[in-house]
Design a protein around this motif. Structure first.
Motif, short mmCIF file in Angstrom:
data_model
loop_
_atom_site.label_atom_id
_atom_site.label_comp_id
_atom_site.label_asym_id
_atom_site.label_seq_id
_atom_site.Cartn_x
_atom_site.Cartn_y
_atom_site.Cartn_z
N PHE A 1 0.87 -1.17 0.00
CA PHE A 1 0.00 0.00 0.00
C PHE A 1 0.91 1.22 0.00
O PHE A 1 1.76 1.36 0.88
N VAL A 2 0.74 2.06 -1.01
CA VAL A 2 1.63 3.18 -1.22
C VAL A 2 0.85 4.48 -1.12
O VAL A 2 -0.11 4.69 -1.86
N SER A 3 1.28 5.33 -0.19
CA SER A 3 0.66 6.65 -0.01
C SER A 3 1.52 7.68 -0.72
O SER A 3 2.74 7.72 -0.52
N ILE A 4 0.89 8.47 -1.57
CA ILE A 4 1.59 9.45 -2.39
C ILE A 4 1.10 10.84 -2.06
O ILE A 4 -0.11 11.09 -2.02
N LYS A 5 2.04 11.75 -1.88
CA LYS A 5 1.72 13.17 -1.73
C LYS A 5 2.34 13.90 -2.91
O LYS A 5 3.50 13.70 -3.23
N LEU A 6 1.53 14.71 -3.57
CA LEU A 6 2.02 15.50 -4.69
C LEU A 6 2.50 16.87 -4.22
O LEU A 6 2.08 17.34 -3.16
N GLN B 1 -3.76 13.47 4.77
CA GLN B 1 -2.33 13.70 4.68
C GLN B 1 -1.74 13.39 3.30
O GLN B 1 -0.81 14.03 2.86
N PHE B 2 -2.29 12.38 2.61
CA PHE B 2 -1.78 11.99 1.30
C PHE B 2 -2.83 12.23 0.23
O PHE B 2 -4.01 12.27 0.51
N ASP B 3 -2.35 12.36 -1.00
CA ASP B 3 -3.25 12.63 -2.12
C ASP B 3 -3.78 11.36 -2.78
O ASP B 3 -4.90 11.33 -3.27
N PHE B 4 -2.95 10.32 -2.81
CA PHE B 4 -3.34 9.06 -3.45
C PHE B 4 -2.95 7.89 -2.57
O PHE B 4 -1.93 7.93 -1.88
N LEU B 5 -3.75 6.83 -2.65
CA LEU B 5 -3.42 5.56 -2.02
C LEU B 5 -3.47 4.50 -3.11
O LEU B 5 -4.48 4.36 -3.81
N LEU B 6 -2.38 3.76 -3.26
CA LEU B 6 -2.28 2.72 -4.28
C LEU B 6 -2.15 1.36 -3.62
O LEU B 6 -1.59 1.25 -2.53
N ARG B 7 -2.65 0.34 -4.30
CA ARG B 7 -2.31 -1.03 -3.94
C ARG B 7 -1.54 -1.60 -5.11
O ARG B 7 -2.04 -1.65 -6.24
N VAL B 8 -0.30 -1.99 -4.82
CA VAL B 8 0.62 -2.48 -5.84
C VAL B 8 0.90 -3.95 -5.53
O VAL B 8 1.12 -4.31 -4.37
N VAL B 9 0.92 -4.79 -6.55
CA VAL B 9 1.29 -6.19 -6.36
C VAL B 9 2.59 -6.47 -7.11
O VAL B 9 2.84 -5.89 -8.17
N CYS B 10 3.40 -7.32 -6.52
CA CYS B 10 4.66 -7.69 -7.15
C CYS B 10 5.14 -9.04 -6.63
O CYS B 10 4.60 -9.57 -5.66
N ALA B 11 6.17 -9.56 -7.27
CA ALA B 11 6.68 -10.89 -6.94
C ALA B 11 7.47 -10.91 -5.65
O ALA B 11 7.42 -11.87 -4.89
N ASP B 12 8.23 -9.84 -5.39
CA ASP B 12 9.09 -9.81 -4.21
C ASP B 12 9.55 -8.39 -3.95
O ASP B 12 9.16 -7.45 -4.67
N LEU B 13 10.39 -8.21 -2.93
CA LEU B 13 10.87 -6.88 -2.57
C LEU B 13 11.69 -6.26 -3.68
O LEU B 13 11.62 -5.05 -3.92
N GLU B 14 12.49 -7.06 -4.35
CA GLU B 14 13.30 -6.55 -5.46
C GLU B 14 12.42 -6.01 -6.58
O GLU B 14 12.70 -4.96 -7.15
N ALA B 15 11.35 -6.71 -6.90
CA ALA B 15 10.43 -6.25 -7.94
C ALA B 15 9.77 -4.94 -7.52
O ALA B 15 9.60 -4.03 -8.35
N TYR B 16 9.42 -4.81 -6.24
CA TYR B 16 8.84 -3.55 -5.77
C TYR B 16 9.86 -2.42 -5.85
O TYR B 16 9.54 -1.31 -6.26
N GLU B 17 11.11 -2.73 -5.48
CA GLU B 17 12.15 -1.69 -5.57
C GLU B 17 12.31 -1.21 -7.01
O GLU B 17 12.43 -0.01 -7.27
N GLN B 18 12.26 -2.12 -7.98
CA GLN B 18 12.36 -1.74 -9.39
C GLN B 18 11.16 -0.88 -9.81
O GLN B 18 11.32 0.10 -10.53
N PHE B 19 9.98 -1.26 -9.36
CA PHE B 19 8.79 -0.45 -9.64
C PHE B 19 8.96 0.95 -9.06
O PHE B 19 8.70 1.95 -9.73
N LEU B 20 9.41 1.02 -7.83
CA LEU B 20 9.60 2.30 -7.15
C LEU B 20 10.63 3.16 -7.88
O LEU B 20 10.39 4.33 -8.19
N ARG B 21 11.79 2.59 -8.16
CA ARG B 21 12.89 3.33 -8.81
C ARG B 21 12.59 3.73 -10.26
O ARG B 21 12.87 4.83 -10.68
N ASN B 22 12.04 2.78 -11.02
CA ASN B 22 11.89 2.99 -12.46
C ASN B 22 10.58 3.65 -12.87
O ASN B 22 10.47 4.13 -14.00
N LYS B 23 9.59 3.65 -11.99
CA LYS B 23 8.30 4.21 -12.36
C LYS B 23 7.88 5.32 -11.41
O LYS B 23 7.79 6.48 -11.80
#
Length: 155
Positions: free
Chosen positions: A71-76, A106-128
């Motif tokens: 679950f990812v909270s985003i503030k713009l 407090q935050f503008d958006f709440l996302l639910r992201v699915v991925c295979a593992d922590l490394e995949a989430y890190e790539q999603f975070l860094r690259n997107k």
């Protein structure tokens, strides 16, 4: 519900279809106490009115190699309509994002992201996610497990 009868029969039909969207018209009609033709007519009205927006299979995310939910909270930086819309357009193109909600507080958006593992989430975070213009902060919370998950609305 608009342009439909919105009565107890419609609600019974909707409850039954939420529990099993693959049931035959005959099985649905038997379950709600109608004959098949009027039951099908009501289902078609519910579809036409947009109350039933589609049918799909429920897939177990772990069974297909995506056991991690984040679950990812985003503030713009700015909450102007253009910034909110641009963020929404970008997010809608990423298959990892299963849900995205515009929030108050407090935050503008709440996302639910699915991925295979922590490394995949890190790539999603860094690259997107961190590559988007206008993102002021990102806070990630990892789900340890689902206590309750339902797609059935309480109608």
């Amino acid at each position: 519900m608009t342009n439909i009868q919105n009565d107890a029969l419609d609600r019974r039909i909707l409850r039954a279809l939420q529990e099993d969207g693959r049931m035959t018209v005959q099985a649905l009609a038997d379950r709600v106490g109608l004959s098949p033709s009027p039951c099908l007519r009501r289902v078609r009205q519910l579809e036409k009115a947009g109350v039933i927006s589609g049918y799909s299979a429920n897939i177990d995310q772990k069974a297909v190699g995506l056991p991690v939910s984040v679950f990812v909270s985003i503030k713009l930086e700015r909450q102007r309509a253009g910034n909110l819309d641009a963020f929404g357009v970008a997010i809608s193109q990423w298959p990892e994002v299963m849900e995205c909600y515009l929030m108050t507080g407090q935050f503008d958006f709440l996302l639910r992201v699915v991925c295979a593992d922590l490394e995949a989430y890190e790539q999603f975070l860094r690259n997107k996610l961190t590559q988007l213009d206008g993102v002021a902060s990102i806070e990630s919370s990892f789900s340890l497990g689902a206590v309750k998950f339902s797609r059935v609305l309480p109608i």
